[in-house]
Design a protein around this motif. Structure first.
Motif, PDB file in Angstrom:
ATOM      1  N   LEU A 265      -5.983   3.569  -8.130  1.00  0.00           N
ATOM      2  CA  LEU A 265      -5.841   3.320  -6.766  1.00  0.00           C
ATOM      3  C   LEU A 265      -6.996   3.003  -6.173  1.00  0.00           C
ATOM      4  CD1 LEU A 265      -3.804   2.931  -4.275  1.00  0.00           C
ATOM      5  CD2 LEU A 265      -4.267   5.403  -3.764  1.00  0.00           C
ATOM      6  N   ARG A 266      -8.130   3.547  -6.386  1.00  0.00           N
ATOM      7  CA  ARG A 266      -9.324   3.525  -5.775  1.00  0.00           C
ATOM      8  C   ARG A 266      -9.970   1.709  -6.598  1.00  0.00           C
ATOM      9  NH1 ARG A 266     -10.098   9.149  -6.359  1.00  0.00           N
ATOM     10  NH2 ARG A 266     -10.719   9.985  -4.540  1.00  0.00           N
ATOM     11  N   ALA A 267      -9.623   1.725  -7.796  1.00  0.00           N
ATOM     12  CA  ALA A 267      -9.961   0.311  -8.277  1.00  0.00           C
ATOM     13  C   ALA A 267      -9.229  -0.778  -7.777  1.00  0.00           C
ATOM     14  CB  ALA A 267      -9.603   0.434  -9.797  1.00  0.00           C
ATOM     15  N   ARG A 268      -7.966  -0.692  -7.051  1.00  0.00           N
ATOM     16  CA  ARG A 268      -7.332  -1.755  -6.491  1.00  0.00           C
ATOM     17  C   ARG A 268      -7.761  -1.625  -5.157  1.00  0.00           C
ATOM     18  NH1 ARG A 268      -0.799  -0.808  -8.203  1.00  0.00           N
ATOM     19  NH2 ARG A 268      -1.028  -0.984 -10.372  1.00  0.00           N
ATOM     20  N   CYS A 269      -8.034  -0.672  -4.468  1.00  0.00           N
ATOM     21  CA  CYS A 269      -8.874  -0.919  -3.085  1.00  0.00           C
ATOM     22  C   CYS A 269      -9.970  -1.729  -3.054  1.00  0.00           C
ATOM     23  CB  CYS A 269      -8.856   0.641  -2.306  1.00  0.00           C
ATOM     24  SG  CYS A 269      -7.308   1.142  -2.156  1.00  0.00           S
ATOM     25  N   ALA A 270     -10.879  -1.435  -4.118  1.00  0.00           N
ATOM     26  CA  ALA A 270     -12.178  -2.066  -4.313  1.00  0.00           C
ATOM     27  C   ALA A 270     -11.898  -3.578  -4.654  1.00  0.00           C
ATOM     28  CB  ALA A 270     -12.937  -1.391  -5.452  1.00  0.00           C
ATOM     29  N   ALA A 271     -10.617  -3.932  -5.552  1.00  0.00           N
ATOM     30  CA  ALA A 271     -10.485  -5.211  -5.612  1.00  0.00           C
ATOM     31  C   ALA A 271     -10.103  -6.106  -4.511  1.00  0.00           C
ATOM     32  CB  ALA A 271      -9.429  -5.146  -6.817  1.00  0.00           C
TER      33      ALA A 271
ATOM     34  N   ALA B 245       0.890  -1.297   0.042  1.00  0.00           N
ATOM     35  CA  ALA B 245       0.041   0.025   0.022  1.00  0.00           C
ATOM     36  C   ALA B 245       0.773   1.253   0.004  1.00  0.00           C
ATOM     37  CB  ALA B 245      -1.008   0.006   1.324  1.00  0.00           C
ATOM     38  N   LEU B 246       2.008   1.051   0.775  1.00  0.00           N
ATOM     39  CA  LEU B 246       2.866   2.407   0.882  1.00  0.00           C
ATOM     40  C   LEU B 246       3.512   2.438  -0.796  1.00  0.00           C
ATOM     41  CD1 LEU B 246       4.110   4.354   2.597  1.00  0.00           C
ATOM     42  CD2 LEU B 246       6.079   2.808   3.313  1.00  0.00           C
TER      43      LEU B 246
ATOM     44  N   TYR C 190      -3.102  -3.478   4.743  1.00  0.00           N
ATOM     45  CA  TYR C 190      -3.066  -2.284   3.748  1.00  0.00           C
ATOM     46  C   TYR C 190      -3.514  -0.970   4.395  1.00  0.00           C
ATOM     47  CZ  TYR C 190      -2.432  -6.008   0.135  1.00  0.00           C
ATOM     48  OH  TYR C 190      -2.040  -7.008  -0.697  1.00  0.00           O
ATOM     49  N   LEU C 191      -4.611  -1.080   5.038  1.00  0.00           N
ATOM     50  CA  LEU C 191      -4.828   0.437   5.590  1.00  0.00           C
ATOM     51  C   LEU C 191      -3.793   1.004   6.606  1.00  0.00           C
ATOM     52  CD1 LEU C 191      -8.510  -0.441   6.915  1.00  0.00           C
ATOM     53  CD2 LEU C 191      -7.879   0.790   4.569  1.00  0.00           C
TER      54      LEU C 191
ATOM     55  N   PRO D 267     -10.428  -5.351  15.802  1.00  0.00           N
ATOM     56  CA  PRO D 267      -9.515  -5.200  16.972  1.00  0.00           C
ATOM     57  C   PRO D 267      -8.024  -4.942  16.241  1.00  0.00           C
ATOM     58  CG  PRO D 267     -10.984  -6.739  17.533  1.00  0.00           C
ATOM     59  CD  PRO D 267     -11.552  -6.497  16.291  1.00  0.00           C
ATOM     60  N   LEU D 268      -7.850  -5.814  15.265  1.00  0.00           N
ATOM     61  CA  LEU D 268      -6.441  -5.887  14.712  1.00  0.00           C
ATOM     62  C   LEU D 268      -6.363  -4.332  13.933  1.00  0.00           C
ATOM     63  CD1 LEU D 268      -3.881  -7.297  13.653  1.00  0.00           C
ATOM     64  CD2 LEU D 268      -5.243  -8.003  11.774  1.00  0.00           C
ATOM     65  N   LEU D 269      -7.307  -3.932  13.378  1.00  0.00           N
ATOM     66  CA  LEU D 269      -7.142  -2.469  12.633  1.00  0.00           C
ATOM     67  C   LEU D 269      -6.895  -1.570  13.869  1.00  0.00           C
ATOM     68  CD1 LEU D 269      -7.574  -0.655  10.366  1.00  0.00           C
ATOM     69  CD2 LEU D 269     -10.134  -0.625  10.692  1.00  0.00           C
ATOM     70  N   ILE D 270      -7.626  -1.622  14.783  1.00  0.00           N
ATOM     71  CA  ILE D 270      -7.207  -0.459  15.869  1.00  0.00           C
ATOM     72  C   ILE D 270      -6.049  -0.522  16.309  1.00  0.00           C
ATOM     73  CG2 ILE D 270      -8.264   0.390  18.084  1.00  0.00           C
ATOM     74  CD1 ILE D 270     -11.089  -0.597  17.315  1.00  0.00           C
ATOM     75  N   THR D 271      -5.699  -1.812  16.703  1.00  0.00           N
ATOM     76  CA  THR D 271      -4.098  -1.919  17.429  1.00  0.00           C
ATOM     77  C   THR D 271      -3.004  -1.704  16.258  1.00  0.00           C
ATOM     78  OG1 THR D 271      -4.383  -4.277  16.980  1.00  0.00           O
ATOM     79  CG2 THR D 271      -4.765  -3.824  19.166  1.00  0.00           C
TER      80      THR D 271
END
Length: 947
Positions: free
Chosen positions: A771-777, A754-755, A791-792, A830-834
């Protein structure tokens, strides 16, 4: 070496011990050798022409006996067991409040391993010590010479075994260092003047068990300190000789420690014989003050008639030693020498009581802070003094006082009910102030329990240790409501942890300079405790000098010495008001040791910055921090340029990206400062930008694939490249190098992927729609959804180099919450938040601000709200894409409507023509252009019609 057997002084005692050894050991043997050897040691030391005065470290009985003997004998030379190179500093004791410690300090080593630095040797001095009595007598009595005869500070470390000291330090990790004062000596090596403690663990355990005491300090107080407090001089000497000989003969055969002890004794006797030979002093007029352990020495060099030339003193190394006085405390002495908590405070209290009981007038240095001057006044008749009973001169042969002392039953002091009752009332009062639910009943219980414990331990009068145990039992119960427990309260009540202070006149030049420069604050900064300083720099500009000193002290001294409450100092910023909490008196030792490094704060700070920047472990971030501090605290452009040039060299030699985030943060701050405060950028920062651009471009592909390189570090590299790109390109760098580095990067980690996408968007090789299309994929692929938080995380870190992607990151997060079902979303939430909290906490505010800009501010508006990325977007180039059919008359109609424009364009194109009378274009003029280029004419007409 068995001693003078022909002497009849201790013949009776020898016979009794020989009979006892035969009885208890079933015949002569090792026990007989030990017992008779102890008597020989006593006899040998007592018959020495140069009088030996054995002492115990910080023992009131030793101090009392020393004061008596000095007034009686009036020696002309006092030999003292203390590092000989500390002699010039002893006169400064009169400017201090005891306890203090004499310190030898070495920061730059020459002849010792570099990892030993810094070296420090301390010798603490208290008023209730025989050493201080001897020092005060010698310094304040005319015609008396004080000679220090122990090994020098340099020899302390020449004979040192650093690995053994590390083991001993780890073994004594439980020493009472929980109080700040316990660390006043730091990691300094303590010179054990008068050290007297069994080195045979089984012997100490045996003495404690049969003496019914808990630790060595209590055993010494009960069985040596109290009986010797009222004994005569000969008895005191012989008992101390006997104890020293016992501990020495029963010490384990530790080769290194025994060697050091014996070398110290050879060293001291060699120095004394050299002084006697040089001055011609009669040994009868001298007094040798040493520890009882060394008084019972068996080396060949022992005595004024010992062997000559058998011991050679090695030369000192080239290390430069500096000397000074540092504050000490009872807790620091206890921690350093392994004494029980409160034992030195109790000894100080016993010293005061003994002076009142015996009416002995102690020696004190004239002008000593905290005491009344009591100089030695020689009265008519040698051996008499005011308030001291005249005692007969000792027998030249020493006399056998030891037999009577050993046969005498222990004296049971009568119970002093008034003293014990006062203790009981005081401890209850102190306990109530500290949160305990203590009452009069507890005072009675402590009183009775103290008597009970003393009776169980075979003594009629409770000692302070008995009282302490009784107070803990009756008051503390099962919890400690406050900061101090009852044991600590008893220590405070018995005298507390007295802390010394070094006077202004005895401070090094740097410390005095600090106090002088802070004088405008009008605070007593030498006093212990915290002082609040308020600086209104706008109303009183003269205080800016004080502010500079305080900020340097904050940089150089331990935490808490100078702590800012209000105000800050950053590059390009200065406060108009500041508030400080100052505790320079509490941290006086640290301030004094700064004086060993230089004569001013600026010099010390510059030396430390150079040491940090040029150290073997220095990184680019470390050197840049030194550059920032040099600019911030010293305002030195010269030093900043020198360190900045060195940072360029360090960066070129680095092959990792561990420090990239710190490098980026500091370079940005320095660049912003120079751009706003300097007419031109320094040459070193321009060179650093060029070198850093090429350096990070080279490392970028490897960092994307390296598992040890974190996404934050790679993001910092990209942040350096993108934020410094304009400056680097203006200095001659090639952008193609960055494009090739990004093209060669092929990460496996989702966050780094993602970076990389964000970097491609910044370079223009990837559009936002792609880039938006890749995120949607990613969200459409069930196998990738569990990794979507990573990725986020990469997208959030991308806000460092590409902050313009904040809207795309908000869109990616919102799409995930909107499209994924709860069964998929909730497990990885929880994984996203941590992940975001641990890896991108500093970038989250940027993301939150962007979300606040996009999302509606009111809850009712949320139902009708349509995300911007889902709303239909008008195509601004739709009109351009429409190509109308050629329409010659429509385009040609523009020409007569704007004849001047038409003629100007025709003239530029080299066409010349005339207008008809009907205002129509001639074929050779504008009409010819319209006919020749109908599409252009129609496009221009459509554009004008649209506007």
């Amino acid at each position: 070496m068995s001693g003078p057997q022909e002497s009849g002084t201790f013949a009776a005692l020898r016979g009794q011990l020989q009979d006892a050894a035969a009885t208890f050991a079933d015949g002569p043997g090792a026990l007989e050798g030990i017992l008779l050897g102890m008597v020989d040691d006593v006899d040998r030391a007592a018959r020495e022409p140069l009088e030996i005065f054995p002492v115990c470290h910080h023992s009131p009985a030793s101090a009392l006996a020393m004061a008596r003997r000095l007034r009686e004998k009036q020696p002309k030379v006092v030999y003292l067991e203390l590092c000989e190179d500390m002699a010039p500093l002893l006169t400064e004791l009169r400017n201090c409040r005891l306890p203090v410690a004499v310190q030898a300090f070495a920061g730059d080593l020459d002849g010792f391993p570099a990892e030993w630095a810094p070296l420090s040797v301390v010798a603490p001095v208290t008023e209730a010590s025989a050493e201080y009595q001897a020092i005060a007598y010698a310094l304040d009595t005319p015609g008396v010479e004080l000679v220090l005869v122990d090994r020098s500070s340099d020899h302390v470390f020449q004979w040192d075994r650093r690995d053994e000291r590390a083991q001993e330090a780890s073994a004594e990790a439980g020493t009472p260092a929980d109080q700040p004062e316990a660390a006043l000596h730091g990691e300094a090596v303590g010179v054990e003047i008068g050290d007297l403690r069994p080195r045979f663990a089984e012997l100490e355990e045996h003495l404690l068990r049969h003496g019914k005491v808990r630790h060595w300090s209590e055993w010494w107080h009960q069985y040596v300190e109290v009986p010797l407090g009222t004994s005569d001089h000969d008895t005191y000497r012989q008992v101390m000789f006997l104890i020293g000989s016992l501990f020495r003969r029963l010490a384990p055969g530790d080769g290194d420690r025994v060697r050091v002890d014996e070398d110290r004794e050879r060293y001291m006797w060699t120095r004394m014989r050299e002084h006697l030979a040089a001055t011609g002093t009669d040994p009868e007029d001298c007094l040798y003050v040493c520890g009882a352990f060394h008084a019972a020495s068996r080396v060949e060099e022992f005595g004024v008639h010992g062997s000559q030339g058998a011991f050679t003193i090695s030369p000192r190394t080239a290390t430069t030693w500096q000397y000074g006085l540092i504050p000490s405390s009872h807790a620091a002495i206890e921690a350093q020498f392994g004494l029980a908590p409160g034992s030195v405070s109790i000894a100080s209290t016993e010293w005061t009581k003994s002076l009142k009981r015996t009416r002995v007038r102690p020696y004190r240095l004239a002008g000593q802070a905290g005491t009344k001057a009591s100089p030695a006044k020689k009265t008519p008749g040698r051996g008499t003094a005011a308030g001291v009973a005249v005692t007969p001169a000792p027998d030249p042969a020493g006399g056998d006082r030891l037999t009577g002392f050993l046969r005498r039953p222990p004296v049971l002091d009568p119970l002093d009910e008034a003293e014990l009752l006062g203790w009981s009332v005081d401890i209850v009062r102190a306990a109530r102030r500290n949160g305990y639910l203590a009452s009069t009943a507890d005072a009675i219980a402590v009183f009775e329990t103290s008597i009970l414990l003393a009776g169980m331990r075979d003594r009629a009068k409770p000692t302070p240790y008995d009282f302490q145990d009784a107070a803990v039992t009756c008051i503390e119960k099962d919890s400690v409501p406050g900061r101090r427990d009852v044991r600590r309260l008893v220590e405070i009540m018995m005298g507390g942890d007295r802390i010394g202070q070094v006077g202004y006149e005895s401070l090094p030049p740097l410390a005095r300079d600090v106090y002088d420069r802070l004088a405008p604050l009008e605070l007593n900064l030498q006093q212990r405790g915290v002082r609040r300083a308020l600086l209104d720099l706008a109303a009183r500009p003269e205080l800016r000098a004080c502010s500079d000193v305080l900020w340097m002290l904050r940089r150089l001294m331990p935490h808490g010495a100078a702590r800012p409450i209000m105000g800050e100092r950053r590059l390009g910023e200065r406060s108009i008001q500041e508030s400080w909490d100052l505790a320079l008196g509490t941290h006086q030792r640290a301030l004094i040791e700064l004086g060993y490094e230089g004569v001013s704060l600026e010099q010390v700070l510059e030396q430390r910055l150079r040491r940090e920047a040029y150290g073997p472990q220095a990184t680019t971030a470390t050197v840049l921090a030194a550059v920032e501090d040099a600019t911030l605290y010293l305002g030195s452009r010269r030093l900043a340029d020198e360190l900045g040039t060195h940072a360029l060299k360090v960066l070129s030699a680095e092959r990792s990206v561990d420090g990239a985030p710190e490098v980026l943060r500091r370079v940005r701050a320095l660049l912003a400062y120079y751009r706003t405060n300097e007419p031109v950028l320094p040459a070193w920062i321009e060179a650093f930008t060029k070198t850093g651009y090429a350096h990070y471009c080279t490392l970028l592909p490897t960092a994307f694939r390296d598992e040890d390189a974190t996404v934050g570090q790679v993001a910092a590299m990209l942040g350096f490249l993108f934020s410094m790109e304009s400056l680097a390109l203006s200095l001659g760098c090639d952008r193609t190098q960055l494009e090739l580095a990004v093209a060669q990067s092929h990460p496996d980690d989702p966050a780094k992927t993602a970076l990389l996408w964000a970097a491609q968007v910044q370079l223009g090789t990837l559009s936002r729609s792609e880039l938006r299309a890749r995120c949607a994929a990613l969200l459409d692929n069930p196998l990738v959804v569990p990794s979507y938080p990573r990725y986020l995380s990469g997208f959030v870190h991308a806000l460092e180099p590409v902050p313009g992607l904040a809207d795309v990151v908000v869109e990616a997060v919102s799409n995930a919450f909107g499209r994924l079902p709860d069964a998929v979303l909730l497990p990885w939430l929880p994984l996203l938040i941590t992940t975001l909290r641990s890896g991108a906490a500093d970038l989250a505010p940027l993301l939150i601000r962007e979300a606040g800009r996009i999302f509606p501010a009111r809850l009712p508006a949320l139902d009708a709200w349509i995300p911007p990325w889902r709303a239909p977007q008008p195509d601004p180039f739709a009109a351009r894409r429409t190509q109308p059919e050629p329409d010659a008359p429509r385009g040609a109609a523009l020409l007569p409507a704007h004849p001047a424009t038409c003629d100007a364009v025709a003239g530029l194109l080299g066409c010349d023509g005339a207008w008809t009378a009907a205002a129509g274009p001639s074929p050779a003029g504008g009409a010819a252009l319209a006919a020749r280029h109908p599409a252009t004419a129609n496009a221009l007409d459509s554009l004008l019609a649209g506007t």
